[in-house]
Design an enzyme around this catalytic site. Structure first.
Site, mmCIF file in Angstrom:
data_model
loop_
_atom_site.group_PDB
_atom_site.id
_atom_site.type_symbol
_atom_site.label_atom_id
_atom_site.label_comp_id
_atom_site.label_asym_id
_atom_site.label_seq_id
_atom_site.Cartn_x
_atom_site.Cartn_y
_atom_site.Cartn_z
ATOM 1 N N HIS A 103 0.829 -1.201 0.000
ATOM 2 C CA HIS A 103 0.000 0.000 0.000
ATOM 3 C C HIS A 103 0.863 1.251 0.000
ATOM 4 O O HIS A 103 1.967 1.266 0.522
ATOM 5 C CB HIS A 103 -0.980 0.021 1.180
ATOM 6 C CG HIS A 103 -0.354 -0.013 2.544
ATOM 7 N ND1 HIS A 103 0.212 -1.147 3.088
ATOM 8 C CD2 HIS A 103 -0.219 0.957 3.477
ATOM 9 C CE1 HIS A 103 0.662 -0.879 4.301
ATOM 10 N NE2 HIS A 103 0.419 0.405 4.566
ATOM 11 N N HIS A 105 0.601 5.388 0.850
ATOM 12 C CA HIS A 105 -0.122 6.466 1.511
ATOM 13 C C HIS A 105 -0.055 7.700 0.615
ATOM 14 O O HIS A 105 1.025 8.053 0.136
ATOM 15 C CB HIS A 105 0.536 6.810 2.854
ATOM 16 C CG HIS A 105 0.519 5.698 3.841
ATOM 17 N ND1 HIS A 105 -0.388 5.650 4.879
ATOM 18 C CD2 HIS A 105 1.298 4.596 3.961
ATOM 19 C CE1 HIS A 105 -0.166 4.560 5.594
ATOM 20 N NE2 HIS A 105 0.857 3.903 5.048
#
Length: 142
Positions: A103, A105
């Site tokens: 992931h 941010h």
């Protein structure tokens, strides 16, 4: 290197087993609000396929995620009246990774602001409002 855990929180979001304030998705990626935002509009971009982090990602997974990071970053700057974007990504526990599904941010930023401390849950109503701002901006950009 450790193996991918299909029971991680992001895998459960992808399966619909856990809720998320979704902002955008395409065939390969999903974007949703971070529940512990460091800035207004803090979002996470993940691949829809299993991948622990950058270290085991395929070139196709990385390409898809980065294309979405760029798209969402551009839209977030307008949606949140930001002058910049911070993009963060962590690999393995020693590198700061807490959820072991790749992931990125995406944090909208303004000149002179500071990020909030980590680990503070946001009010769900605020997250919903920020997700709605982004969904409208995504629709307008389409």
């Amino acid at each position: 290197m450790a193996v991918y855990d299909p029971n991680n929180i992001f895998a459960k979001i992808l399966l619909g087993e856990l809720p998320a304030h979704k902002v955008y998705e395409d065939n390969d990626t999903l974007v949703f609000m971070d529940i512990m935002p460091r800035s207004d509009g803090h979002m996470l971009v993940i691949p829809k396929t299993p991948c622990r982090n950058v270290l085991d990602a395929s070139p196709a997974q990385l390409a898809a995620v980065m294309a979405t990071v760029q798209k969402i970053g551009r839209i977030a700057m307008q949606a949140f009246d930001a002058q910049g974007i911070s993009i963060q990504q962590f690999n393995e526990a020693a590198g700061g990774q807490e959820v072991f599904h790749l992931h990125f941010h995406v944090l909208p930023r303004r000149d002179g602001d500071t990020v909030r401390p980590p680990g503070i849950m946001a009010d769900p109503g605020v997250l919903q409002a920020h997700a709605e701002i982004m969904r409208k901006a995504v629709d307008a950009a389409a």
